[in-house]
Motif scaffolding. Structure first.
Motif: not given
Length: 338
Positions: A22-33, A56-67
């Motif tokens: 999931y990409l949240l462009p307005e937040r510069g966030v990517l979840i579970d790449p 370069e506007d992507l600021e945070h990569v968030l991962v829910t778990h290690w798998h």
């Protein structure tokens, strides 16, 4: 105006459903790449570009778990964007120190399998079949804890599927004219007062997350996972919350939690029946898993034995079974509970 939530799908799918980032462009966030590899990485880059967001506007990569199907591309995309990679503090070491953590995990998995009574040849096959992923030996990863807030997303402890599994909750209210989301190419209207909950593999749309075999660090995975379901059920109203899982499409949180609870209730009964049928002889988790699932190979051996073990532990906690041996673990039905 870009949409608030953009789903990025990977692969043709599996019983769990196709991987969802999931990409949240307005937040510069990517979840579970998503998984590692060139195809997944190019999919990420293309999706980011389609939103008009510069890498370069992507600021945070968030991962829910290690798998690896969720974290596999995280080091590479975070490095390419010069973004901060975040994970729950209990799962972060498995990516931060991938090479050494993997060695420790394989040793831990092998020990758990032997405790569960899995035959040596099957243990060796499971370990040998666990091939390394194309991830860096070491990666900078920042720790997350329950209640932390990153770019407007609150971190929620959702352990059970893994020990450090986290979810991310985002209030979408008061976001101006962001009134739709883009999901797999489809734009959907959304009420301004709804919130988004990114649940990873804590709750899935078409599949019950494995509990027991997915992370052998957990001592009582089923009780831990039930507490996560209770927390999500108590905290989030499905009428005002859209749940975005790590596989497949958005789900009705209330219905899915109910279905998962029913599944584990039924599985508990099946485990108890299998243990009763073997009475008065004690049984290992592996023997119960074979009774429930038939022949098990590869990763399914670990998942099946782990799930049986988690339910046997739960039966002991409620007084329905007794642990009578520890090398390997053997259980009997507690006749006094009849």
């Amino acid at each position: 105006m870009t949409a608030d939530v953009v789903r990025i799908g990977f692969g043709a799918g599996s019983p769990e459903g196709a991987n969802s980032a999931y990409l949240l462009p307005e937040r510069g966030v990517l979840i579970d790449p998503g998984p590692p590899g060139e195809a997944a990485f190019e999919t990420l880059l293309s999706a980011i570009d389609d939103t008009g967001l510069a890498l370069e506007d992507l600021e945070h990569v968030l991962v829910t778990h290690w798998h690896v199907d969720h974290a596999g591309s995280a080091p590479r995309i975070a490095d390419a964007a010069d973004a901060t990679l975040w994970m729950g503090s209990d799962d972060a070491p498995l990516v931060r120190e991938y090479a050494t953590a993997r060695d420790r995990r394989l040793d831990r998995d092998a020990a758990a399998l032997r405790d569960w009574g899995v035959p040596d040849e099957t243990v060796e096959a499971v370990v040998d079949g666990d091939t390394p992923s194309p991830m860096p030996d070491r990666t900078p990863v920042s720790d997350l804890h329950d209640g932390d807030v990153i770019a407007g997303l609150e971190v929620i402890d959702t352990s059970g599927h893994t020990r450090g599994h986290v979810a991310f909750h985002d209030r979408i209210a008061d976001q101006g004219d962001h009134e739709s989301d883009t999901y797999g190419g489809e734009t959907r209207e959304r009420d301004d007062d709804r919130s988004a909950l990114f649940v990873g593999d804590a709750v899935l749309a078409t599949y019950t997350p494995n509990v027991g075999g997915g992370d052998t660090r957990l001592e009582d995975p089923l009780s831990t996972y039930r507490r996560t379901l209770d927390r999500l059920d108590d905290r989030y109203d499905p009428e005002t919350t859209t749940a975005y899982p790590g596989h497949g499409t958005p789900l009705d949180l209330d219905d899915r939690i109910g279905t998962i609870r029913d599944h584990h209730g039924e599985r508990r009964g099946n485990v108890r029946d299998a243990l009763t049928e073997r009475s008065p002889d004690p049984a290992t988790p592996w023997e119960i898993a074979e009774d429930l699932f038939g022949e098990l190979y590869g990763i399914h051996a670990k998942m099946g034995a782990g799930e049986a073990a988690s339910h046997l532990t739960d039966l002991v906690a409620t007084g329905d079974a007794r642990l009578v041996d520890e090398e390997p673990l053997r259980y009997v039905i507690d006749e006094s509970a009849e």
